[in-house]
Design a protein around this motif. Structure first.
Motif, mmCIF file in Angstrom:
data_model
loop_
_atom_site.group_PDB
_atom_site.id
_atom_site.type_symbol
_atom_site.label_atom_id
_atom_site.label_comp_id
_atom_site.label_asym_id
_atom_site.label_seq_id
_atom_site.Cartn_x
_atom_site.Cartn_y
_atom_site.Cartn_z
ATOM 1 N N CYS A 1 5.013 1.610 0.492
ATOM 2 C CA CYS A 1 5.909 2.191 -0.525
ATOM 3 C C CYS A 1 6.695 3.365 0.053
ATOM 4 O O CYS A 1 7.880 3.558 -0.273
ATOM 5 C CB CYS A 1 5.099 2.635 -1.742
ATOM 6 S SG CYS A 1 4.295 1.274 -2.627
ATOM 7 N N GLU A 2 6.050 4.129 0.926
ATOM 8 C CA GLU A 2 6.753 5.234 1.584
ATOM 9 C C GLU A 2 7.892 4.706 2.443
ATOM 10 O O GLU A 2 9.000 5.262 2.444
ATOM 11 C CB GLU A 2 5.760 6.039 2.423
ATOM 12 C CG GLU A 2 4.784 6.862 1.587
ATOM 13 C CD GLU A 2 3.696 7.506 2.439
ATOM 14 O OE1 GLU A 2 2.991 8.393 1.924
ATOM 15 O OE2 GLU A 2 3.548 7.113 3.628
ATOM 16 N N GLU B 1 0.849 -1.188 0.000
ATOM 17 C CA GLU B 1 0.000 0.000 0.000
ATOM 18 C C GLU B 1 0.892 1.248 0.000
ATOM 19 O O GLU B 1 2.123 1.163 0.069
ATOM 20 C CB GLU B 1 -0.910 -0.013 1.232
ATOM 21 C CG GLU B 1 -1.789 -1.247 1.340
ATOM 22 C CD GLU B 1 -2.821 -1.373 0.234
ATOM 23 O OE1 GLU B 1 -3.081 -0.363 -0.466
ATOM 24 O OE2 GLU B 1 -3.374 -2.481 0.054
ATOM 25 N N ARG B 2 0.262 2.406 -0.031
ATOM 26 C CA ARG B 2 1.013 3.661 -0.093
ATOM 27 C C ARG B 2 2.032 3.756 1.052
ATOM 28 O O ARG B 2 3.195 4.103 0.844
ATOM 29 C CB ARG B 2 0.059 4.858 -0.040
ATOM 30 C CG ARG B 2 0.776 6.216 -0.206
ATOM 31 C CD ARG B 2 -0.167 7.357 0.134
ATOM 32 N NE ARG B 2 -1.331 7.386 -0.737
ATOM 33 C CZ ARG B 2 -1.388 8.042 -1.892
ATOM 34 N NH1 ARG B 2 -0.331 8.713 -2.329
ATOM 35 N NH2 ARG B 2 -2.495 8.033 -2.607
ATOM 36 N N ASP C 1 -5.738 5.374 -4.433
ATOM 37 C CA ASP C 1 -4.485 4.931 -3.819
ATOM 38 C C ASP C 1 -3.689 4.060 -4.788
ATOM 39 O O ASP C 1 -4.263 3.259 -5.535
ATOM 40 C CB ASP C 1 -4.765 4.122 -2.551
ATOM 41 C CG ASP C 1 -5.166 5.011 -1.387
ATOM 42 O OD1 ASP C 1 -4.712 6.172 -1.353
ATOM 43 O OD2 ASP C 1 -5.919 4.543 -0.521
ATOM 44 N N LEU D 1 5.709 7.140 -6.156
ATOM 45 C CA LEU D 1 4.639 7.846 -5.437
ATOM 46 C C LEU D 1 4.429 9.266 -5.948
ATOM 47 O O LEU D 1 3.332 9.818 -5.810
ATOM 48 C CB LEU D 1 4.943 7.858 -3.940
ATOM 49 C CG LEU D 1 4.910 6.497 -3.245
ATOM 50 C CD1 LEU D 1 5.317 6.618 -1.795
ATOM 51 C CD2 LEU D 1 3.515 5.871 -3.354
ATOM 52 N N CYS E 1 1.403 9.563 -8.490
ATOM 53 C CA CYS E 1 0.002 9.466 -8.074
ATOM 54 C C CYS E 1 -0.412 10.569 -7.099
ATOM 55 O O CYS E 1 -1.495 10.506 -6.517
ATOM 56 C CB CYS E 1 -0.270 8.097 -7.460
ATOM 57 S SG CYS E 1 0.704 7.730 -5.995
ATOM 58 N N CYS F 1 -0.878 2.988 -10.610
ATOM 59 C CA CYS F 1 -1.480 4.229 -10.115
ATOM 60 C C CYS F 1 -2.079 4.990 -11.290
ATOM 61 O O CYS F 1 -2.030 4.530 -12.440
ATOM 62 C CB CYS F 1 -0.441 5.098 -9.403
ATOM 63 S SG CYS F 1 0.876 5.705 -10.486
#
Length: 493
Positions: free
Chosen positions: A216-217, A212-213, A234, A225, A228, A312
């Motif tokens: 990835c962060e 999920e976001r 998301d 990222l 998107c 994304c």
């Protein structure tokens, strides 16, 4: 569709539609044989059409008989020039001519005595794929009877039936890719791609990881990222894995560009850019999804296959990335975004870094990456970039066997200077000349030295406005058969 071999000759075969491949001058006398069987003056009728056996010639004659309702003749050109691609095209033409008829299609082509299994499989694939139609989004689907059985006629070895078992898994993979590409962007979203991966994992025993976001962060995927930032949807980073029943001696990674819609961001697509068609900007991800679906059913031994899709949307709002922003990829490389419409390479950058951490024997990425590739090669040939001659040769052979056009392009390192930035490590685009080459050079920056890697640009081949060969109008499913052939070949070596 049931596919089988039939020992019957054209003179004795019975079913719904009998389709015959006819070379120029009809050296086997098939027309005369059909005249005698059906008591028809076929020669005079063919002159009126006209039909001379040239490639592209195709005629259909209703017979209104209980043993055969229609006769289809397909031109093959000079007998000495008939190759597998000709057989594919002829099989596809015969299938289209048989539409509107149910029952059994009998197909006779001049199979090669050296490679009958490959010829038969190619023809069977062509028939199934040519009969494909997408009715999912019509309120009232148009009924269209199609043959539900295919019988291959002629001098084919009896043991060939086993070799035809791969036809359906491969075609199912191509059809999945077509459906994903053709679906509108409000239907195929990043979340829907993740659900598709979940379905494949459940149905075919694959392993699945969805980042999920926040995941990835944590991994520092700032390049992915950034794309998107302007979307309400998301992102999803999808990792699907096939493991063989036995120990794997090779690990291969497929990476697909997964932009479910690309507006261009603040470098908005205008004019000839056809923004309404940017649903197909996830054609690379569709191809690797289709390949994984086929591989999961074929289950080749000795090879482990990973599929990665950083999915994304590239949209515009107050949070969207600006032209001129500098972002940091997960390997620490800083990138000045001088064009927000060159977003696919930004998503692929972090996907390639992730791929390298899997310590693979080879990485192949597919992407609808550049209009420059379409200008160079048109809409029937994809571009191939790689610094590894062995991998390039493997992919070229796999594409040739699949009947998918692929041409190796130069990975010209001096053009790397066009990606220099005054502030960051690099820019995401270079000068307009050689744009598909600088795009490949950009991606190369995110692949560890020593790992064989190839980039395939499918911007031209992912879609066909008028249909071609065995592809209908619309999404082609390009790349699935090439990837499957390559993986199977790697499993066998």
């Amino acid at each position: 569709m049931k596919i089988s071999l039939s020992p019957a000759t054209p003179e004795a075969w019975s079913g719904s539609v009998l389709a015959l491949g006819i070379p120029e001058n009809d050296p086997q006398g098939l027309v005369a044989a059909m005249e005698q069987r059906f008591s028809l003056q076929l020669s005079d009728w063919l002159k009126q059409k006209p039909f001379s056996g040239k490639p592209g010639d195709c005629v259909s004659l209703p017979l209104l008989r209980s043993d055969c309702t229609a006769l289809v003749l397909v031109g093959l050109g000079e007998a000495s020039s008939v190759d597998r691609d000709r057989l594919r095209l002829a099989a596809a033409a015969a299938a289209r001519a048989a539409q509107g008829q149910g029952g059994t299609l009998g197909l006779l082509l001049p199979w090669s005595s050296d490679t009958p299994e490959e010829d038969a499989a190619a023809a069977a694939e062509a028939v199934r794929l040519a009969l494909y139609s997408d009715e999912r989004f019509r309120s009232k689907p148009e009924p269209s009877p199609k043959p539900d059985q295919l019988e291959l006629l002629g001098s084919l070895p009896g043991g060939l039936s086993h070799g035809l078992e791969a036809v359906h898994p491969v075609c199912a993979g191509v059809e999945l890719a077509r459906e994903l590409v053709a679906a509108p962007p409000n239907s195929v979203t990043p979340a829907e791609l993740a659900r598709t991966a979940s379905h494949l994992a459940h149905e075919h025993g694959l392993e699945l990881t969805i980042l999920e976001r926040s995941d990835c962060e944590e991994r520092g995927m700032g390049s992915f990222l950034s794309v998107c930032q302007g979307s309400d949807l998301d992102p999803k980073f999808i990792h699907l894995t096939y493991r063989p029943n036995d120990a794997a001696s090779k690990r291969l990674v497929l990476v697909g560009k997964g932009l479910t819609f690309d507006s261009g961001g603040y470098n908005l697509k205008v004019g000839a850019a056809q923004i309404d068609m940017m649903k197909f900007d996830m054609g690379g991800s569709a191809a690797v999804f289709g390949a994984m679906r086929a591989i999961a059913e074929l289950r080749p031994a000795g090879v482990e296959v990973h599929m990665l899709v950083a999915s994304c949307e590239n949209m515009i709002n107050g949070s969207a990335v600006h032209p001129g922003d500098i972002v940091t990829a997960s390997n620490g490389t800083t990138i000045e975004i001088n064009n927000t419409d060159a977003e696919g390479r930004l998503t692929l950058a972090d996907a390639l870094v992730y791929a390298c951490k899997l310590k693979p024997d080879a990485i192949v990425d597919l992407a609808t990456l550049t209009g420059a590739c379409v200008i160079a090669l048109g809409d029937e040939i994809a571009g191939l970039w790689s610094g590894d001659d062995s991998l390039s040769s493997q992919l070229e052979m796999a594409a040739q066997a699949a009947g998918e056009g692929l041409w190796r392009m130069p990975l010209h390192s001096p053009y790397r200077k066009g990606l220099k930035s005054l502030l960051a490590d690099m820019k995401n685009t270079g000068p307009r000349p050689g744009g598909s080459i600088t795009a490949a050079l950009f991606l190369k920056e995110f692949v560890d030295a020593g790992i064989p890697w190839a980039h395939i640009d499918i911007a031209g081949t992912v879609w066909s406005d008028k249909g071609r060969g065995l592809d209908p109008s619309g999404a082609t499913g390009y790349g699935v058969r090439t990837l499957v052939n390559w993986i199977i070949n790697q499993a066998n070596t």
